[in-house]
Design an enzyme around this catalytic site. Structure first.
Site, PDB file in Angstrom:
ATOM      1  N   ALA A  66      47.052   6.225  36.939  1.00  6.47           N
ATOM      2  CA  ALA A  66      46.081   6.207  35.841  1.00  6.47           C
ATOM      3  C   ALA A  66      46.844   6.249  34.521  1.00  6.47           C
ATOM      4  CB  ALA A  66      45.141   7.412  35.922  1.00  6.47           C
ATOM      5  N   TYR A  67      46.203   5.735  33.504  1.00  8.06           N
ATOM      6  CA  TYR A  67      46.722   5.904  32.139  1.00  8.06           C
ATOM      7  C   TYR A  67      46.164   7.237  31.657  1.00  8.06           C
ATOM      8  CZ  TYR A  67      47.707   4.944  27.243  1.00  8.06           C
ATOM      9  OH  TYR A  67      48.188   5.011  25.958  1.00  8.06           O
ATOM     10  N   THR A  68      47.017   8.258  31.574  1.00 14.49           N
ATOM     11  CA  THR A  68      46.530   9.618  31.309  1.00 14.49           C
ATOM     12  C   THR A  68      46.923  10.160  29.927  1.00 14.49           C
ATOM     13  OG1 THR A  68      48.481  10.504  32.413  1.00 14.49           O
ATOM     14  CG2 THR A  68      46.488  10.292  33.754  1.00 14.49           C
TER      15      THR A  68
ATOM     16  N   THR B 241      37.529  12.014  35.850  1.00 18.01           N
ATOM     17  CA  THR B 241      37.792  13.138  34.955  1.00 18.01           C
ATOM     18  C   THR B 241      36.530  13.755  34.368  1.00 18.01           C
ATOM     19  OG1 THR B 241      38.787  13.652  32.807  1.00 18.01           O
ATOM     20  CG2 THR B 241      38.129  11.390  33.131  1.00 18.01           C
ATOM     21  N   ASP B 242      36.624  15.017  33.994  1.00 20.14           N
ATOM     22  CA  ASP B 242      35.546  15.679  33.245  1.00 20.14           C
ATOM     23  C   ASP B 242      35.393  15.067  31.846  1.00 20.14           C
ATOM     24  OD1 ASP B 242      38.153  16.818  32.748  1.00 20.14           O
ATOM     25  OD2 ASP B 242      37.172  18.349  31.545  1.00 20.14           O
TER      26      ASP B 242
ATOM     27  N   LEU C 203      49.894  -1.367  37.697  1.00 23.32           N
ATOM     28  CA  LEU C 203      48.427  -1.431  37.762  1.00 23.32           C
ATOM     29  C   LEU C 203      47.812  -2.221  36.605  1.00 23.32           C
ATOM     30  CD1 LEU C 203      47.787   2.248  38.908  1.00 23.32           C
ATOM     31  CD2 LEU C 203      47.332   0.189  40.256  1.00 23.32           C
TER      32      LEU C 203
ATOM     33  N   GLY D 199      53.266  10.256  39.855  1.00 21.39           N
ATOM     34  CA  GLY D 199      52.507  11.163  38.992  1.00 21.39           C
ATOM     35  C   GLY D 199      52.344  12.529  39.653  1.00 21.39           C
ATOM     36  N   GLN D 200      51.702  13.439  38.948  1.00 21.14           N
ATOM     37  CA  GLN D 200      51.510  14.793  39.487  1.00 21.14           C
ATOM     38  C   GLN D 200      50.790  14.741  40.829  1.00 21.14           C
ATOM     39  OE1 GLN D 200      50.310  18.030  36.737  1.00 21.14           O
ATOM     40  NE2 GLN D 200      49.366  16.370  35.589  1.00 21.14           N
TER      41      GLN D 200
ATOM     42  N   TYR E 136      40.124   7.372  26.464  1.00 15.95           N
ATOM     43  CA  TYR E 136      40.505   7.699  27.849  1.00 15.95           C
ATOM     44  C   TYR E 136      39.253   7.917  28.701  1.00 15.95           C
ATOM     45  CZ  TYR E 136      42.005  10.721  31.720  1.00 15.95           C
ATOM     46  OH  TYR E 136      42.186  11.303  32.955  1.00 15.95           O
TER      47      TYR E 136
HETATM   48  N1  LIG Z   1      46.138  15.132  34.199  1.00 13.63           N
HETATM   49  C1  LIG Z   1      44.928  15.670  34.022  1.00 13.63           C
HETATM   50  O1  LIG Z   1      44.765  16.694  33.362  1.00 13.63           O
HETATM   51  C2  LIG Z   1      43.723  15.019  34.656  1.00 13.63           C
HETATM   52  C3  LIG Z   1      42.454  15.571  34.407  1.00 13.63           C
HETATM   53  C4  LIG Z   1      41.352  14.986  35.013  1.00 13.63           C
HETATM   54  C5  LIG Z   1      41.498  13.895  35.835  1.00 13.63           C
HETATM   55  N2  LIG Z   1      42.737  13.366  36.022  1.00 13.63           N
HETATM   56  C6  LIG Z   1      42.854  12.174  36.862  1.00 13.63           C
HETATM   57  O2  LIG Z   1      43.603  12.520  38.007  1.00 13.63           O
HETATM   58  C7  LIG Z   1      44.360  11.398  38.456  1.00 13.63           C
HETATM   59  C8  LIG Z   1      45.819  11.782  38.604  1.00 13.63           C
HETATM   60  O3  LIG Z   1      46.307  12.198  37.357  1.00 13.63           O
HETATM   61  P1  LIG Z   1      47.727  12.878  37.188  1.00 13.63           P
HETATM   62  O4  LIG Z   1      47.515  14.158  36.480  1.00 13.63           O
HETATM   63  O5  LIG Z   1      48.470  12.869  38.465  1.00 13.63           O
HETATM   64  O6  LIG Z   1      48.374  11.855  36.161  1.00 13.63           O
HETATM   65  P2  LIG Z   1      49.914  11.569  35.855  1.00 13.63           P
HETATM   66  O7  LIG Z   1      50.765  12.698  36.271  1.00 13.63           O
HETATM   67  O8  LIG Z   1      49.954  11.084  34.449  1.00 13.63           O
HETATM   68  O9  LIG Z   1      50.222  10.364  36.835  1.00 13.63           O
HETATM   69  C9  LIG Z   1      49.684   9.103  36.624  1.00 13.63           C
HETATM   70  C10 LIG Z   1      50.619   8.112  37.272  1.00 13.63           C
HETATM   71  O10 LIG Z   1      50.088   6.810  37.001  1.00 13.63           O
HETATM   72  C11 LIG Z   1      51.175   5.985  36.708  1.00 13.63           C
HETATM   73  N3  LIG Z   1      50.831   4.849  35.884  1.00 13.63           N
HETATM   74  C12 LIG Z   1      50.439   4.801  34.597  1.00 13.63           C
HETATM   75  N4  LIG Z   1      50.319   3.524  34.201  1.00 13.63           N
HETATM   76  C13 LIG Z   1      50.643   2.758  35.269  1.00 13.63           C
HETATM   77  C14 LIG Z   1      50.726   1.366  35.508  1.00 13.63           C
HETATM   78  N5  LIG Z   1      50.457   0.490  34.541  1.00 13.63           N
HETATM   79  N6  LIG Z   1      51.096   0.942  36.720  1.00 13.63           N
HETATM   80  C15 LIG Z   1      51.392   1.808  37.720  1.00 13.63           C
HETATM   81  N7  LIG Z   1      51.344   3.137  37.569  1.00 13.63           N
HETATM   82  C16 LIG Z   1      50.978   3.598  36.344  1.00 13.63           C
HETATM   83  C17 LIG Z   1      52.170   6.845  35.964  1.00 13.63           C
HETATM   84  O11 LIG Z   1      53.428   6.246  36.108  1.00 13.63           O
HETATM   85  P3  LIG Z   1      54.731   6.759  35.340  1.00 13.63           P
HETATM   86  O12 LIG Z   1      55.102   8.031  36.063  1.00 13.63           O
HETATM   87  O13 LIG Z   1      55.707   5.661  35.548  1.00 13.63           O
HETATM   88  O14 LIG Z   1      54.311   6.967  33.925  1.00 13.63           O
HETATM   89  C18 LIG Z   1      52.030   8.171  36.691  1.00 13.63           C
HETATM   90  O15 LIG Z   1      52.969   8.266  37.733  1.00 13.63           O
HETATM   91  C19 LIG Z   1      44.092  10.293  37.430  1.00 13.63           C
HETATM   92  O16 LIG Z   1      43.049   9.459  37.892  1.00 13.63           O
HETATM   93  C20 LIG Z   1      43.613  11.052  36.210  1.00 13.63           C
HETATM   94  O17 LIG Z   1      42.785  10.247  35.385  1.00 13.63           O
HETATM   95  C21 LIG Z   1      43.863  13.919  35.474  1.00 13.63           C
END
Ligand SMILES: NC(=O)c1ccc[n+]([C@@H]2O[C@H](COP(=O)([O-])OP(=O)(O)OC[C@H]3O[C@@H](n4cnc5c(N)ncnc54)[C@H](OP(=O)(O)O)[C@@H]3O)[C@@H](O)[C@H]2O)c1
Length: 302
Positions: free
Chosen positions: A68-70, A109-110, A45, A19-20, A133
């Protein structure tokens, strides 16, 4: 940051490593430990037994849950999967961490807030998520706390980077194809560069697993300032004078999941506790736009 001697280096298990945030963590954490980076193919997960098995095999001193499921809109119809990944998985990770006396770092998250406020939310502000979410992430936070594990839950917002699916990448693609971008201007939040969040995490855990327990808990980790999505879009395409950004309302851009109108996080508790803060979101955006797209182990957080 000082490199630790090999014998002192903790084993660090990173989930969601594609993920990011996960990619940046996997690149940055080797400066403080021996990293086992698991993407979805190595650790699903949604499978609690797999989580226990992988954690027990790795025997980490530190678990960093970047998975995370995002998919905020899809979560409205994939309730069970969103809760499995965002609530049950963190609970299992925390239980395994407690069992192994490991430290867990988790992100939230916010979107746990309803956005009714107009001043920044601190850690004591009552959550009230508007969408599935946000509900699933809040349940994850609470499940971690209930295990009694030594855990850091870091809430952040509007995560972006040079790759992956995020607002910055979308705006850059649209700006290459169109002269006008119509962007929501009635939601206020804070954009956060994934690399800066990863490097702040490294700086946090670099204190060493022995020193971390006394500071465990819930923290807001976010850049300074605030913006609407429209402000963020304007800053992204600033160097494309051909492209105009037109503000629209959320009602003009309906989505399956409701978003909070206001989600600015007050990160002062983190700064007071750990002695550093993320800079203004505009500074991080410029750093990101001029950065190497590949994750790096350097530390832009001061
Ligand atoms: N993105 C935002 O704007 C945001 C805002 C606030 C908080 N956050 C939090 O910040 C954290 C990081 O978010 P991020 O932006 O890096 O999210 P992201 O880019 O969507 O990455 C999430 C990763 O989780 C993986 N994932 C999803 N379902 C899974 C499963 N069943 N088993 C294993 N891996 C799984 C995804 O895998 P795949 O690559 O294979 O899909 C992806 O690599 C999370 O806790 C998120 O809730 C994010």
């Amino acid at each position: 940051m000082k490199e630790r001697k090999a014998a002192d280096r903790p084993t660090i298990l990173v989930t969601g490593a594609r993920g990011q945030l996960g990619r940046e963590l996997a690149a940055a954490l080797p400066s403080v430990g021996n990293v086992i980076a698991c993407d979805r193919t190595m650790l699903d997960l949604s499978d609690p037994a797999a989580i226990s098995r992988v954690v027990r095999d790795a025997a980490p001193q530190l678990i960093v849950n970047a998975g995370a499921y995002t998919a905020v809109d899809r979560a409205e119809r994939e309730h069970a999967l969103a809760f499995a990944v965002n609530a049950r998985a963190p609970a299992v990770l925390a239980e395994e961490a407690r069992r192994a006396r490991a430290v867990l770092v988790h992100y939230s998250t916010d979107y746990v807030f309803d956005g009714e406020r107009t001043t920044p939310y601190d850690e004591a502000s009552p959550p009230n998520p508007l969408n599935v979410y946000g509900e699933s992430k809040l349940e994850g936070e609470r499940a971690i706390a209930a295990t009694g594990a030594i855990a850091f839950t870091l809430r952040t917002s509007w995560v972006y980077g040079r790759y992956g699916q995020n607002f910055l990448v979308t705006m850059q693609k649209l700006a290459a194809a169109r002269d006008e971008l119509r962007v929501v201007a009635d939601q206020v939040g804070v954009p956060n560069w994934a690399r800066a969040l990863a490097h702040a995490t490294v700086r946090l855990v670099a204190r060493g697993v022995e020193e971390l327990p006394e500071h465990a808990g819930l923290y807001h980790l976010s850049a300074q300032g605030s913006a609407t999505w429209c402000d963020f879009a304007r800053a992204i395409v600033r160097d494309h004078p051909r492209v105009s950004v037109t503000p629209i309302t959320s009602a003009e851009y309906p989505t399956p999941a409701k978003r909070p109108a206001y989600g600015v996080l007050d990160a002062s508790r983190f700064a007071r506790t750990f002695g550093f803060a993320l800079p203004a979101w505009q500074t991080l955006l410029q750093d990101c736009l001029h950065s190497d797209p590949e994750p790096t182990p350097n530390h832009p957080v001061h």
